[in-house]
Design an enzyme around this catalytic site. Structure first.
Site, PDB file in Angstrom:
ATOM      1  N   HIS A  85      12.985   2.637   6.341  1.00  0.00           N
ATOM      2  CA  HIS A  85      11.758   2.234   5.654  1.00  0.00           C
ATOM      3  C   HIS A  85      10.856   3.423   5.229  1.00  0.00           C
ATOM      4  CE1 HIS A  85      12.191  -2.079   7.694  1.00  0.00           C
ATOM      5  NE2 HIS A  85      13.293  -1.499   7.047  1.00  0.00           N
ATOM      6  N   ARG A 119       4.599   4.689   2.199  1.00  0.00           N
ATOM      7  CA  ARG A 119       3.727   3.641   2.390  1.00  0.00           C
ATOM      8  C   ARG A 119       2.233   3.859   2.978  1.00  0.00           C
ATOM      9  NH1 ARG A 119       6.173  -1.559   4.993  1.00  0.00           N
ATOM     10  NH2 ARG A 119       7.631   0.120   6.314  1.00  0.00           N
ATOM     11  N   ASP A 141      14.222   1.531  10.200  1.00  0.00           N
ATOM     12  CA  ASP A 141      12.697   1.175  10.300  1.00  0.00           C
ATOM     13  C   ASP A 141      12.140   2.298   9.705  1.00  0.00           C
ATOM     14  OD1 ASP A 141       9.986  -0.023  10.540  1.00  0.00           O
ATOM     15  OD2 ASP A 141      11.119  -1.690  11.508  1.00  0.00           O
ATOM     16  N   ASP A 142      10.932   2.354   9.848  1.00  0.00           N
ATOM     17  CA  ASP A 142      10.016   3.609   9.327  1.00  0.00           C
ATOM     18  C   ASP A 142      10.569   4.903   9.965  1.00  0.00           C
ATOM     19  OD1 ASP A 142       7.813   2.270   7.918  1.00  0.00           O
ATOM     20  OD2 ASP A 142       6.923   1.795   9.761  1.00  0.00           O
TER      21      ASP A 142
END
Ligand SMILES: *[C@@H]1O[C@H](CO)[C@@H](O)[C@H](O)[C@H]1NC(C)=O
Length: 362
Positions: free
Chosen positions: A223, A254, A201-202
């Site tokens: 991510h 992001r 994930d992040d």
């Protein structure tokens, strides 16, 4: 050289200090060893703490509340049994702490929980695994196989996290690891540097705070480097991402703001000298449509002052991925993207609303 008065003071005070140490000062000089959950419970008189190998049993959690200015070292692994406890499983608290793990490991035994569903379903997964609510420096340890989110940082005094590895590589097998964020940050005056995150994930998710530096880190399989998601009332400002490497990840970097957020926003974010490659979905994504990537953005938050400057930031995406997408409902200012180069895949959609983006090749 000593001044006369300093010398005089030293001569007058030294014998007194030798003769009558105050009880609290004596106590604070002690070295304490943590080798069990119970021995971690009162560290208030310990100027030095040594964490040796121990196991945290099912149902237990650990909170180490260190004395101000304490020095903490590790000599062995802290292992967490499969547990029904909810996270954080281990919490560190204190002011001006010098924590050096000596390369030792906190082992979360994530494989006991991983079922591909993360925190959205399936088996209950304690999260976060570790919480740092302290100032000072936390260095040189490994966080291995966390059930879900790894390290949560909640603190508003200066803190540096350095040479920390989050190794959730085993979670890649059969895609069983999920929501294994490296660092979840709600903090100000924070530097995270020279860390390695291998997860699903992040690599970092900054949910609120200001004056945050993320530098010289390596992120893989997850991510990428994120701000958000930003929910109502949360603001993030003054973030620098510099000299990081993101490889084999779904996103490069992001900014994600919840589409339904009614206030808050993101301002003053700088990328310099980052390399992102093997990106499979979006290289750079700036959106106010979260959880959608590129959808109907909310208009009650603001994104401003978003820049790729300093040293070149290079983003290379895989075939079928988007290089850069901007999905603004309410963005403003002039954004300098002169040091951004993105290649590969397909061009994304740029809807920067009231913001003007200058320079860059994407
Ligand atoms: C932007 O953020 C940087 C890094 O935190 C800070 O040094 C700078 O003062 C901020 N600029 C503005 C205009 O707030």
């Amino acid at each position: 050289m000593f001044s006369k008065s300093a010398l005089l003071t030293a001569i007058l005070i030294a014998p007194l200090a030798l003769a009558m140490p105050s009880p609290t000062e004596t106590a604070k000089r002690s070295t304490c060893t943590v080798d069990s959950v119970s021995s971690a419970s009162d560290l208030s008189d310990c100027s030095d703490v040594v964490i040796s190998s121990f196991t945290v049993d099912d149902g237990d959690t650990v909170t180490m509340s260190f004395a101000e200015g304490a020095t903490v070292t590790m000599t062995g692994e802290v292992t967490f049994a499969s547990t029904t406890a909810s996270g954080p499983l281990i919490t560190f608290e204190g002011t001006s702490i010098s924590f050096n793990g000596g390369g030792n490991t906190f082992n979360g035994n994530g494989a006991d929980y991983w079922d591909g569903e993360g925190t959205d379903g399936g088996k209950a997964k304690p999260h976060p695994f570790m919480k740092i609510e302290a100032s000072g420096s936390f260095e040189n340890f490994i966080v291995l196989n966390t059930p879900a989110q790894a390290i949560s940082v909640n603190n508003n005094d200066p803190l540096t996290i350095k040479d920390v590895t989050v190794n959730n590589l085993a979670g890649n097998t059969d895609s069983l690891g999920a929501n294994t964020d490296g660092f979840d940050v709600s903090a100000s005056d924070l530097t995270i540097t020279s860390c390695v995150v291998e997860n699903q994930d992040d690599c970092i998710a900054i949910n609120s705070g200001s004056n945050i530096v993320f530098s010289n880190n390596q992120c893989s399989y997850g991510h990428g480097m994120s701000i958000g998601s930003i929910s109502s009332g949360k603001t993030v400002s003054g973030v620098v991402f510099s000299d990081n490497t993101v490889t084999s990840s779904m996103y490069g970097t992001r900014i994600k703001v919840d589409s339904d957020a009614t206030s808050g926003g993101v301002s003053n974010v700088t990328w310099s000298g980052n390399t992102m490659s093997g990106i499979t979905y979006y290289g750079v994504l700036i959106t106010q449509s979260y959880p959608d990537n590129d959808g109907t953005p909310g208009t009650d938050t603001t994104i401003s002052d978003i820049n790729f400057i300093g040293s070149p930031t290079d983003v290379s995406v895989e075939s079928g991925a988007y290089r850069v997408t901007v999905d603004c409902g309410n963005c403003d200012g002039t954004w300098d993207w002169s040091e951004l180069t993105a290649t590969g895949g397909d061009a994304g959609t740029i809807d920067s609303e009231d913001a003007t983006i200058e320079g860059g090749s994407y």
